[in-house]
Design a protein around this motif. Structure first.
Motif, PDB file in Angstrom:
ATOM      1  N   ALA A 343     -10.975  26.596   4.867  1.00 18.72           N
ATOM      2  CA  ALA A 343     -11.429  27.780   4.833  1.00 18.72           C
ATOM      3  C   ALA A 343     -11.271  28.510   3.328  1.00 18.72           C
ATOM      4  CB  ALA A 343     -11.104  28.939   5.885  1.00 18.72           C
ATOM      5  N   SER A 344      -9.934  28.648   2.916  1.00 22.67           N
ATOM      6  CA  SER A 344      -9.898  29.067   1.588  1.00 22.67           C
ATOM      7  C   SER A 344     -10.450  28.493   0.688  1.00 22.67           C
ATOM      8  CB  SER A 344      -8.142  29.238   1.448  1.00 22.67           C
ATOM      9  OG  SER A 344      -7.577  29.888   2.681  1.00 22.67           O
ATOM     10  N   HIS A 345     -10.277  27.079   0.404  1.00 24.86           N
ATOM     11  CA  HIS A 345     -10.963  26.470  -0.320  1.00 24.86           C
ATOM     12  C   HIS A 345     -12.345  26.728  -0.670  1.00 24.86           C
ATOM     13  CE1 HIS A 345     -11.431  23.000  -3.550  1.00 24.86           C
ATOM     14  NE2 HIS A 345     -12.751  22.877  -2.928  1.00 24.86           N
ATOM     15  N   GLN A 346     -13.241  26.830   0.407  1.00 24.38           N
ATOM     16  CA  GLN A 346     -14.475  27.034   0.667  1.00 24.38           C
ATOM     17  C   GLN A 346     -14.863  28.417  -0.060  1.00 24.38           C
ATOM     18  OE1 GLN A 346     -17.099  24.747   1.629  1.00 24.38           O
ATOM     19  NE2 GLN A 346     -18.056  26.300   0.165  1.00 24.38           N
ATOM     20  N   ILE A 347     -14.169  29.418   0.161  1.00 22.85           N
ATOM     21  CA  ILE A 347     -14.324  30.818  -0.303  1.00 22.85           C
ATOM     22  C   ILE A 347     -14.089  30.789  -1.922  1.00 22.85           C
ATOM     23  CG2 ILE A 347     -13.281  33.134  -0.405  1.00 22.85           C
ATOM     24  CD1 ILE A 347     -12.482  32.822   2.605  1.00 22.85           C
ATOM     25  N   LEU A 348     -13.012  30.070  -2.440  1.00 20.31           N
ATOM     26  CA  LEU A 348     -12.689  29.940  -3.594  1.00 20.31           C
ATOM     27  C   LEU A 348     -13.847  29.411  -4.192  1.00 20.31           C
ATOM     28  CD1 LEU A 348     -10.915  29.511  -6.129  1.00 20.31           C
ATOM     29  CD2 LEU A 348     -10.073  27.635  -5.412  1.00 20.31           C
ATOM     30  N   ALA A 349     -14.452  28.181  -3.792  1.00 20.69           N
ATOM     31  CA  ALA A 349     -15.532  27.409  -4.584  1.00 20.69           C
ATOM     32  C   ALA A 349     -16.712  28.384  -4.585  1.00 20.69           C
ATOM     33  CB  ALA A 349     -15.988  26.140  -3.516  1.00 20.69           C
ATOM     34  N   ASP A 350     -16.917  29.341  -3.585  1.00 23.65           N
ATOM     35  CA  ASP A 350     -18.177  30.118  -3.612  1.00 23.65           C
ATOM     36  C   ASP A 350     -18.211  31.063  -4.387  1.00 23.65           C
ATOM     37  OD1 ASP A 350     -19.289  28.565  -1.313  1.00 23.65           O
ATOM     38  OD2 ASP A 350     -18.733  29.737   0.326  1.00 23.65           O
ATOM     39  N   GLU A 351     -16.838  31.651  -4.602  1.00 26.58           N
ATOM     40  CA  GLU A 351     -16.800  32.665  -5.482  1.00 26.58           C
ATOM     41  C   GLU A 351     -17.031  32.201  -7.026  1.00 26.58           C
ATOM     42  OE1 GLU A 351     -13.809  35.700  -2.976  1.00 26.58           O
ATOM     43  OE2 GLU A 351     -12.929  34.117  -4.475  1.00 26.58           O
TER      44      GLU A 351
END
Length: 385
Positions: A343-351
């Protein structure tokens, strides 16, 4: 039944100190070794969400961390000028546990040192393992000062660059650089900053997190090459990277980022050790096993949960077979750590995928998706560890 009576914890950071306290409080003779020469800690501030606070309550320090920290129950997402995009109330906490409590990292570190020592754990600085020999029923440790000692279990909380992980599992699971880094610096807290505020720009994010009545810290996530910068350049480099932000971020940049400000720069690396995280009588925990990006503020929480859950499983049923305890630990810990990392990686990638071409659409998507995504993460993580 071969009950665990003596444990060595490798690493004197947040997870290792919590483990030292949790084991010693349960009557286990506990040594903690830390390779650094003293108890000094590098860092600015740290948020502790409710699941982390439950772990801290388990070792008896919840009141202490809340006394020196700042509690809040929502996250706000804004554009680079400070215009609100999405408000995400937190559904975590309950039963006397705040949704979030942020505090200075040095304060959390000091509280955990006190808890470990009060419980009877012995902490050694400037010392680490140089060799070990697992006999099956116990393990011999050789230390950097030449001392030898036998333990029933060795628990490694020695960080993302873990020498113990490499010793057990080789080079296959070395940390992977994400291509991004986070800059942090302390700033005075205005009265109207009462929760996490994040500010999305093109290919970068800034944020502020309140730490106390007087202080907060600024964070800035940016794409960076995998190189080492000279610390004497940090202030100027952060100033440059904040150029696209207005509002309160611009105010901090222009009025509070001084030549003598202490800026902490942290490349974002990830590591996920496949299950199981143990071999024989040695188990890898915390960032050594599952380092994640900080986008759910769950890195320390996962280490604290590791410490408490491992102590619970080792002492369950008045002491169970070590292999059974470690397998039970893995069943409880792997799914949560994997969820947080993904979940943390996905947020980073989206931002970091926000560009000048797609930023208008990205803001609309954030307004729709973020409250749902954060509520889902809260619901999962608010379950017992």
């Amino acid at each position: 039944m071969n009950r665990v009576k003596k444990i060595l914890v490798v690493g004197g950071g947040i997870g290792g100190l919590a483990a030292g306290a949790a084991f010693a409080q349960r009557g286990i003779e506990t040594d903690v070794v830390e390779i650094q020469p003293d108890s000094g800690v590098l860092g600015i501030g740290i948020n502790q969400p409710a699941n982390s606070l439950r772990a801290l309550k388990n070792i008896g320090v919840l009141e202490q961390v809340c006394d020196v920290g700042f509690q809040y129950d929502e996250w706000k997402y804004n554009d680079e000028e400070g215009n609100l995009i999405a408000r995400c109330p937190s559904s975590m906490g309950g039963d006397g546990i705040p949704a979030n409590n942020a505090l200075a990292r040095k304060d959390l570190h000091g509280i955990l040192i006190g808890a470990a020592k009060q419980a009877g754990a012995t902490i050694h600085y400037g010392k680490t393992i140089t060799d070990l020999l697992d006999h099956g029923e116990s393990v011999d440790a050789t230390f950097s000062d030449g001392q030898h000692k036998n333990y029933d279990l060795i628990v490694a909380f020695d960080g993302i660059s873990s020498a113990m992980r490499k010793r057990l599992f080789g080079d296959a699971y070395e940390p992977i650089y994400t291509g991004f880094a986070v800059w942090r610096v302390l700033a005075p807290r205005p009265d109207d900053v009462k929760c996490i505020n994040l500010f999305q720009s093109t290919g970068a994010k800034a944020g502020i997190i309140p730490l106390s009545k007087d202080w907060m810290y600024l964070l800035n996530v940016t794409p960076e090459p995998d190189v080492r910068y000279e610390p004497n350049r940090f202030v100027n480099m952060l100033h440059e990277r904040l150029a696209g932000f207005g509002g309160i971020i611009g105010e901090i940049r222009d009025h509070h980022l001084k030549a003598d400000s202490t800026v902490v720069y942290s490349p974002l690396r990830e590591c996920m050790l496949p299950a199981p995280w143990f071999k024989g009588r040695v188990v890898i925990c915390g960032d050594a096993a599952h380092a994640c990006s900080p986008h759910l503020t769950q890195g320390a929480a996962m280490a604290l949960e590791d410490a408490v859950v491992l102590a619970e499983e080792i002492t369950a049923d008045h002491g169970r077979a070590v292999n059974d305890a470690l397998n039970a630990f893995m069943r409880r810990r792997y799914p949560r750590a994997k969820f947080v990392q993904d979940a943390s990686h996905q947020i980073l990638a989206d931002e970091m995928a926000v560009t000048s071409d797609n930023i208008a659409a990205a803001r609309i998507k954030m307004a729709i998706d973020l409250p749902r995504q954060m509520a889902a993460a809260d619901a999962f993580l608010n379950q017992p560890a």
